[in-house]
Enzyme design. Structure first.
Site, PDB file in Angstrom:
ATOM      1  N   GLU A 194       0.837  -1.203   0.000  1.00 10.43           N
ATOM      2  CA  GLU A 194       0.000   0.000   0.000  1.00 10.43           C
ATOM      3  C   GLU A 194       0.866   1.245   0.000  1.00 10.43           C
ATOM      4  OE1 GLU A 194      -0.516  -2.631   1.842  1.00 10.43           O
ATOM      5  OE2 GLU A 194      -2.473  -3.321   1.123  1.00 10.43           O
ATOM      6  N   HIS A 263      -8.789  -5.073  11.087  1.00 11.63           N
ATOM      7  CA  HIS A 263      -9.547  -4.879   9.838  1.00 11.63           C
ATOM      8  C   HIS A 263     -10.876  -4.177  10.067  1.00 11.63           C
ATOM      9  CE1 HIS A 263      -7.278  -8.744   8.631  1.00 11.63           C
ATOM     10  NE2 HIS A 263      -6.616  -7.705   8.200  1.00 11.63           N
TER      11      HIS A 263
END
Lengths: 460, 410
Positions: A194, A263
């Site tokens: 990322e 998450h």
């Protein structure tokens, strides 16, 4: 005693799927673990395995049926010693039939039927949509895809990159069909970094392209945050207005279901802190579409926060050639006079349910969907508070330095004399998201909390 | 510059996609026994070619051959076979339990059983692994109770992690198994830090970092190599190349470097490639690396060449991105079958004993599952206490959490 075989969930967020194929016929003997059918969702095709042993007495849902809800009985199993014909007739006596597959289903979508019907004027009342426009029921997932496809057709500079966006059509299938239409140079699968691909995206934006960077979830984007904040958000300012980054960072944000601490975090408040960024967090499909199109056209970096659970929810979307909504404008989801409920993104699902229940108690709540977190449409909130004199803000993120905190602060400074009660903020619990279903539920806001807070500020 | 051609960039593509015929002709497999076994203190410069070959011990006939053979006794080998069989049976049952709604998520090891089970046997008590989600064999081979693993998967009242973590993200300090991070690669660099701390404390324990082929793209991987190289940390850097990162084939992360092991060369780290489906080779190479770490010779990078025969997770459908028959075509075979054949050739195993062991292993897995289910599954039976939501966040519970707990009535 016969057993009902239920439509299983492949993942905690699945609500329905297609029953594509039966691999067993009526009358076949079934052993535990046998693959009896194939089901298909927009994410994947999977096999249904039998839990119990017996004879397949009756198939209730034919092969090829689409949109079968999770937990719907799909077949009847006659267990050992039982007459198969008798078991097959047992359909309809579902109450006494044990459920064969206990699945990880999401709470059923809005149980609006159980409460007084909401005034059906919402969409028509939206000033951003011309009266009389034809509406098409669309999922948030499709709306996001349509927005990207339309903008990519319109502007050759727009491209999308991220993990799994091309060949796999997106980890959550948001980029469905884009690779086929736009090819590998505009729909780009990236290595898993990322930090790396956010940086590449920022560089491409500085070079004049308009990247859409998809994060598989914003939870994975923490390592990209340096690129987003120190580069994307600040470079235009630091370069004296010479080099900006017209880029959209988008992906699911916040909690889904059963994905635990790393998450399940909401980043609305985080990014809303940063000058140079715009932060959008839509609830409905129409807003998702109109605002994503606006975000792609915006010359600034835009953080576009989606939600995995909302992806499958359907809303009316206006059928227009080019439906673009303004960033920075809240939407009055439902007008009311007794209290103002403000929320955004998935927080709206709690508020709409609470609003319906409150109506049953004689409390007429005004519900405001912020849609954009930065710049924040305080004017709409303050105008509402001047009318209702009471405010409750709802979000899933953590309580300290939350979006609600900032709103409460601004309202107390700008409309103090209009308040008849303290502003109450409802947020997630101040703990990392636990995995267990019971703890997860406890960690998130709920409808009862909103009702309790509303009763408190209306002194009921 | 007047006639320059327009610039292009390159998107790597796998050899075949669904509908095509599986093709691994590009995977060059050297003969078993053909790769040298250098002394543990060999100069990294002198063993560069080990990063481009594949160390193999078991040949096509099931014989153990070459300089890397002989690191395990008969007993250790039969125990290893049983560990791999246990892991496969455990996976099969948990995969089914997910389909039955007893948990929301599961990740299996199919085809990769040798990597973690054999590696564990090269470590000593006290050494620390920083695993990914596909190394449960480290626990199985170290005797961690299966029922505790299942309690975690079912998130029930006996869940050692008290309902706070995703299924399969186990954690056991006692068994040298650091808490798995759901965010990829973060622990690769942390493992180097752990190893350096062990050295700073003048301890004798070493660390093992784990990462998949896909997440070597993460900057954490590269940072870990910098630190391990600079400080000669006592660590084994493991890259499990199972060819697929969900749908992304390994070439996307590898780029033009030839192999993942070759990434270590630029850092001066001895880097080896090993047949990940060869239990004996995995153990021998891991032992070589552990000896280096323990003798203050510094880090070793190992690439395990293997194949993810199953889906990435229960949420994945590999037929969308690779031919269904691709795993049958994988040239390094099945790790269990290969060790089984070797043991038969060695005269210490037979088809009958194997069949019997399969039944025994499955019985023990089912017994553990029954026990775990007695403590609850995701949607039925015992659950973690609601108190657990507020516990363990800080060493001492701060007042605002105490208040929240009181408000929640727990």
């Amino acid at each position: 005693m016969s057993i009902e075989i239920l439509m299983p969930a492949l993942s905690p967020t699945m609500e329905e799927g297609n029953l594509s194929k039966w691999l067993k016929n009526e009358g076949d003997t079934i052993k535990s673990g046998d693959v009896i059918a194939e089901i298909e969702t927009d994410k994947a095709t999977m096999e249904v395995e039998a839990v119990d042993e017996g004879v397949l007495a009756k198939i209730l849902i034919a092969a090829g049926t689409e949109g079968v809800k999770v937990n719907t009985p799909i077949a009847i199993l006659a267990v050992e010693g039982e007459d198969v014909d008798q078991a097959a007739k047992g359909v309809g006596e579902a109450d006494e039939t044990p459920k064969a597959i206990a699945v990880a289903a999401e709470p059923a979508p809005d149980k609006q039927a159980a409460v007084p019907a909401a005034p059906k004027t919402e969409a028509a009342a939206d000033p951003d949509i011309p009266a009389g426009t034809e509406m098409v029921s669309t999922t948030v997932r499709e709306a996001l895809r349509d927005a990207m496809a339309e903008e990519m057709r319109r502007d050759q500079d727009v491209f999308v990159m991220g993990e799994e966006v091309a060949e796999y059509q997106g980890a959550y299938k948001i980029t469905q069909g884009l690779l086929q239409e736009f090819g590998t140079e505009r729909v780009i699968d990236t290595p898993i970094t990322e930090h790396g691909f956010a940086g590449v995206g920022v560089g491409a934006a500085m070079a004049g392209l308009k990247p859409i960077v998809e994060f598989m979830t914003f939870n994975f984007a923490m390592q990209a945050i340096d690129q987003i904040i120190n580069s994307a958000a600040k470079t235009l300012y630091m370069s004296g207005g010479q080099m900006g980054a017209p880029i959209v960072f988008r992906g699911p944000n916040g909690a889904a279901a059963r994905v635990a601490a790393q998450h399940s975090q909401c980043y609305a408040a985080w990014y809303s802190h940063i000058p140079g960024l715009k932060v959008v967090m839509p609830y409905s499909a129409a807003d998702a579409k109109g605002l994503l199109k606006a975000a792609i056209r915006d010359p600034n970096p835009v953080i576009f926060l989606e939600n995995e659970i909302l992806y499958g929810h359907s809303f009316d979307v206006p059928k227009m050639d080019d439906f673009v909504l303004p960033i920075g404008k809240a939407r009055i989801h439902k007008p009311g006079k007794d209290v103002t409920l403000v929320s955004f993104g998935i927080g709206m699902t709690y508020c709409t349910k609470a609003e319906a229940e409150l109506r049953g108690m004689g409390i007429d709540a005004e519900v405001i969907d912020l849609r954009t977190i930065r710049p924040l449409d305080l004017d709409t909130i303050i105008a509402s508070v001047k009318k209702t004199n009471r405010l409750v803000v709802v979000e899933e993120g953590y309580p300290q330095s939350s979006v609600g905190d900032f709103i409460a602060n601004q309202v107390s400074q700008r409309a103090f004399d209009h308040l008849d009660a303290p502003v109450l903020t409802i947020a997630g619990k101040d703990v990392p998201m636990p995995y267990a279903a019971n703890l997860e539920k406890l960690a998130l806001p709920n409808v009862a909390e909103i009702i309790e807070a509303t009763k408190a500020v209306t002194y009921r | 510059m007047a006639n320059s051609a327009p610039l292009k960039f390159h998107v790597p593509e796998p050899e075949v996609r669904p509908g095509g015929t599986p093709d691994f002709s590009n995977v060059v497999i050297p003969e078993a026994g053909s790769v040298e076994r250098p002394p543990v203190d060999a100069e990294p410069e002198s063993i560069r070619k080990l990063a481009f070959s594949i160390i193999r011990v078991l040949n096509r006939d099931g014989e153990a051959v070459g300089p890397w053979a002989g690191s395990l006794t008969d007993e250790e080998l039969t125990a290893g076979l049983r560990h791999m069989m246990t892991l496969r049976a455990f996976d099969a049952r948990m995969q089914m339990a997910q389909r039955q709604g007893k948990t929301s998520f599961y990740m299996q090891h199919l085809g990769e059983e040798a990597v973690s089970t054999a590696f564990r046997k090269a470590l000593a008590k006290g050494d620390m692994n920083f695993p990914t989600y596909r190394q449960a064999g480290l626990l199985i081979a170290d005797g961690y109770p299966m029922v505790d693993m299942m309690n975690q998967i079912f998130s029930n009242e006996r869940d050692p992690l008290r309902g706070r973590q995703l299924p399969v993200m186990y954690s056991s300090r006692e068994h040298g198994f650091f808490t798995i991070s759901g965010n990829l690669a973060t622990q690769f660099v942390q493992a180097v830090g752990w190893a350096m701390a062990s050295a700073i404390s003048k301890d004798t324990r070493i660390a093992a970092a784990w990462i998949g082929d896909g997440s070597t793209a993460e900057s954490d991987f590269h940072s870990a190599l910098v630190f391990a190289s600079t400080y000669k940390a006592p660590i084994i850097l493991n890259v499990v190349n199972n060819q697929w990162a969900i749908s992304t084939f390994q070439g996307i992360a590898r780029g033009g470097s030839g192999t993942f092991a070759a990434r270590g060369i630029g850092f001066g780290i001895p880097s080896l490639r090993v047949d990940g489906n060869d239990f004996l080779a995995v153990h021998a190479v891991a032992k070589w690396a552990a000896e280096r770490a323990r003798s203050n010779l510094g880090p070793t990078l190992i690439e395990y060449v293997t194949y993810r025969a199953g889906a990435h997770s229960t949420s994945d459908d590999p037929s969308a991105y690779r031919p269904k028959t691709e795993s049958d075509a994988w040239p390094l075979g099945d790790p269990i079958l290969r060790l089984k054949n070797h043991l038969i050739l060695r005269g210490i195993w037979s088809d009958e004993r194997h069949k019997q062991a399969e039944a025994e292993v499955m019985d023990s897995v089912i017994a553990a599952q029954k026990e775990a289910e007695g403590h609850g599954t995701l949607h039925s039976g015992g659950k973690p206490s609601v108190r657990d939501i507020f516990e363990g966040l800080y060493e001492e519970m701060p007042p605002h959490l105490r208040r929240q707990r009181q408000q929640a009535g727990v």
